[in-house]
Every structure is written in structure tokens, then in C-alpha cells.
Design a protein around this motif. Structure first.
Motif, PDB file in Angstrom:
ATOM      1  N   VAL A 103       0.738  -1.055   0.196  1.00  0.00           N
ATOM      2  CA  VAL A 103       0.016   0.136   0.019  1.00  0.00           C
ATOM      3  C   VAL A 103       0.872   1.331   0.043  1.00  0.00           C
ATOM      4  N   MET A 104       1.872   1.409   0.789  1.00  0.00           N
ATOM      5  CA  MET A 104       2.692   2.610   0.840  1.00  0.00           C
ATOM      6  C   MET A 104       3.435   2.851  -0.382  1.00  0.00           C
ATOM      7  N   GLU A 105       3.954   1.592  -0.938  1.00  0.00           N
ATOM      8  CA  GLU A 105       4.575   1.933  -2.579  1.00  0.00           C
ATOM      9  C   GLU A 105       3.699   2.270  -3.269  1.00  0.00           C
ATOM     10  N   ASN A 106       2.505   1.797  -3.662  1.00  0.00           N
ATOM     11  CA  ASN A 106       1.419   2.296  -4.089  1.00  0.00           C
ATOM     12  C   ASN A 106       1.031   3.803  -4.100  1.00  0.00           C
ATOM     13  N   LEU A 107       1.160   4.420  -2.874  1.00  0.00           N
ATOM     14  CA  LEU A 107       0.738   5.695  -2.640  1.00  0.00           C
ATOM     15  C   LEU A 107       1.942   6.728  -2.934  1.00  0.00           C
ATOM     16  N   THR A 108       3.390   6.138  -2.595  1.00  0.00           N
ATOM     17  CA  THR A 108       4.509   6.920  -2.777  1.00  0.00           C
ATOM     18  C   THR A 108       5.171   6.979  -4.203  1.00  0.00           C
ATOM     19  N   LEU A 115       6.281  13.573  -9.077  1.00  0.00           N
ATOM     20  CA  LEU A 115       6.357  14.915  -8.559  1.00  0.00           C
ATOM     21  C   LEU A 115       7.766  15.297  -7.984  1.00  0.00           C
ATOM     22  N   LYS A 116       8.629  14.263  -7.779  1.00  0.00           N
ATOM     23  CA  LYS A 116      10.040  14.048  -7.376  1.00  0.00           C
ATOM     24  C   LYS A 116      10.200  14.783  -5.987  1.00  0.00           C
ATOM     25  N   ARG A 117       9.259  14.200  -5.100  1.00  0.00           N
ATOM     26  CA  ARG A 117       9.241  14.568  -3.626  1.00  0.00           C
ATOM     27  C   ARG A 117      10.234  13.953  -2.838  1.00  0.00           C
ATOM     28  N   ASN A 118      10.711  14.262  -1.797  1.00  0.00           N
ATOM     29  CA  ASN A 118      11.639  13.649  -0.973  1.00  0.00           C
ATOM     30  C   ASN A 118      10.716  12.291  -0.338  1.00  0.00           C
ATOM     31  N   LYS A 119      11.645  11.280  -0.356  1.00  0.00           N
ATOM     32  CA  LYS A 119      10.879  10.017   0.140  1.00  0.00           C
ATOM     33  C   LYS A 119      10.298  10.151   1.474  1.00  0.00           C
ATOM     34  N   GLU A 120      10.776  10.642   2.301  1.00  0.00           N
ATOM     35  CA  GLU A 120      10.424  10.815   3.803  1.00  0.00           C
ATOM     36  C   GLU A 120       9.056  11.514   3.900  1.00  0.00           C
ATOM     37  N   ASP A 121       9.185  12.778   2.970  1.00  0.00           N
ATOM     38  CA  ASP A 121       8.103  13.481   3.107  1.00  0.00           C
ATOM     39  C   ASP A 121       6.533  12.769   2.201  1.00  0.00           C
ATOM     40  N   ALA A 122       6.878  12.009   1.324  1.00  0.00           N
ATOM     41  CA  ALA A 122       5.959  11.030   0.593  1.00  0.00           C
ATOM     42  C   ALA A 122       5.464  10.201   1.477  1.00  0.00           C
ATOM     43  N   ILE A 123       6.120   9.692   2.211  1.00  0.00           N
ATOM     44  CA  ILE A 123       5.671   8.468   3.231  1.00  0.00           C
ATOM     45  C   ILE A 123       4.926   9.264   4.286  1.00  0.00           C
ATOM     46  N   ASN A 124       5.216  10.245   4.890  1.00  0.00           N
ATOM     47  CA  ASN A 124       4.577  11.057   5.694  1.00  0.00           C
ATOM     48  C   ASN A 124       3.060  11.686   5.344  1.00  0.00           C
ATOM     49  N   LYS A 125       3.161  11.823   3.844  1.00  0.00           N
ATOM     50  CA  LYS A 125       1.997  12.443   3.363  1.00  0.00           C
ATOM     51  C   LYS A 125       0.924  11.245   3.374  1.00  0.00           C
TER      52      LYS A 125
END
Length: 249
Positions: A103-108, A115-125
Motif C-alpha cells: 500500500v505504501m509503495e502504491n501511494l508514494t 513529482l520528485k518529492r523527498n521519500k520521507e515527505d511522501a511517506i509522511n503524507k
């Protein structure tokens, strides 16, 4: 007056000899919940997929935020088209999750790679969004271990993860049993209450009546009638609309 987000003019879509959309015209304004109803085969899902050019129309015009993005052909480069699609979150009937990813990999996936977001930010979102759809405990589950309703709520969270300005829902409950339908509609209801702009193709008439700010009735590729839920459901003007509502209500 709210800002116009999407404008559709004289949109047509032809598959072979079949004309699926016939000179369709309508607008979507910020904060609206536009619900599209009608019999199967009336062109509802095709219209929705044309909004973000998942399907290219045959002719007509589409504008997004006053920028013409389709004028008898796609006017966007691949990168610009991809950018427009990140503004329009799409939720499919059949979830369209990547079954080989959790699920997390699907979302991030899109936030990190598109969108080239930071991985940690993408996980937190993503964790925030999973909480919003009631699935905090499923972040590292695989889709095969989720119910249909859980999969669809993950799909909604995934669409929200790209921070879209409008959410497009293509019959999001059609593949679900009644218990799961209730869960998904509750998430959509909360989104509407939060002010999210939404365009929803659905057969859930009670939900359309409750949540829509405007309801569009389509048949045979055309918009037959549109209005507020009260106008369309309680005081339909067109005979075709009356016949459809008598059959489904």
C-alpha cells in the motif's frame, strides 16, 4: 463566483462507427461536486476519461484553468500532459492498484517518481492520507490481502497523494458489495465536505442526491438535462430523465 476549473466545448468521441459522445458541453467550477448519472453505455465513463485525456476525444475543446489543452488534438507535450494529470486525481472502477507493491509503495510511487518529492515527505503524507481513509493499519499490506472496499479507499488515498485540484471518480462502488460501498461513500462524503472539487460517475442515486451540488443526466452520448439535485430528481423537465428516474428510484 467560483473559478472555472474545467471547460468542455462540443466534445465528440467516436470508436469506429460508434459515436459515444455527441457535442458535449459543460464546465466544472472549484468546490463543485458534479455527479453524472445515466444508463449504462450513455458515455459517462468516456466523458470522465476525456477530462484528463486518458482517452483522446475525436474533436472538440477542453480547457483547464483557462489553458486550452485539447483543440481537436492534444496540445500538450508529454511532460505537460503528465503535469495536467497530476492535477486530476482519477479513481477507477477496478482500483488499478499495483499488486506487486504494498500500500505504501502504491501511494508514494507517483509523488516520488513524477513529482520528485523527498521519500520521507511522501511517506509522511501517505500516512496522513491512510489515516483519513481509515486504513492506518494497512500501510504495508499488499492489495491481495485487502477487501474491495479497502482497495478502493487505498486508490482514493493514492489519487489524493498527488495533491490534485479535482478528483474524478469513475463508478467507484460498482465492483463492491453493500458493506464496502458504505465505507467508500463515507470517504467521498468527507472529501466533499472538505471542499474538494469532484466529478463523480455513479449509479448510487441516494448519494448523488445527497452529495452533489449539480447533477448531469446523460443518455446516448449527450447531456439530456442538468440541475441541482432537487431540480433534477424532484422536478425533471425532460421525458427521458423522468423515465430513467422512474426506473431506478
Amino acid at each position: 463566483m467560483a473559478n472555472k476549473l474545467i471547460e468542455i466545448n462540443n466534445l465528440n468521441k467516436v470508436f469506429g462507427n460508434l459515436k459515444v459522445l455527441k457535442n458535449v458541453n459543460f464546465d466544472v467550477y472549484e468546490g463543485e461536486v458534479v455527479v453524472i448519472i445515466g444508463p449504462s453505455g450513455s458515455g459517462k465513463s468516456t466523458l470522465l476519461k476525456c477530462l484528463n485525456l486518458l482517452q483522446l476525444p475525436t474533436s472538440g475543446q477542453i480547457s483547464y484553468h483557462d489553458e486550452l489543452i485539447f483543440n481537436n488534438k492534444c496540445l500538450l507535450s508529454h511532460s505537460k500532459l503528465q503535469n495536467i494529470r497530476t492535477k486530476m486525481g482519477f479513481v477507477f472502477q477496478q482500483f488499478n492498484l499495483f499488486n506487486n507493491l504494498n500500500v505504501m509503495e502504491n501511494l508514494t510511487l507517483s509523488p516520488i517518481n513524477v513529482l520528485k518529492r523527498n521519500k520521507e515527505d511522501a511517506i509522511n503524507k501517505s500516512l496522513e492520507l491512510l489515516k483519513k481513509v481509515g486504513l492506518s493499519d494497512k500501510a504495508y499490506a499488499h492489495p491481495k490481502n485487502l477487501s474491495g472496499g479497502q482497495k478502493q479507499r487505498v486508490a482514493i488515498a493514492r489519487a489524493l497523494a498527488i495533491n490534485p485540484s479535482v478528483m474524478l471518480f469513475d463508478e467507484p462502488t460498482s465492483a463492491l458489495d453493500p458493506e464496502n460501498i458504505k465505507e467508500v461513500l463515507e470517504v467521498m462524503r468527507n472529501l466533499a465536505l472538505s471542499g474538494m472539487t469532484m466529478v463523480i460517475v455513479t449509479h448510487e442515486m441516494a448519494f448523488a442526491k445527497e452529495i452533489g451540488t449539480r447533477v448531469i443526466f446523460m443518455d446516448e452520448g449527450m447531456i439530456v438535462e442538468e440541475g441541482t439535485p432537487n431540480d433534477l430528481f424532484n422536478h425533471p423537465k425532460m421525458e427521458r430523465t423522468k423515465k430513467f428516474l422512474n426506473a431506478v428510484l
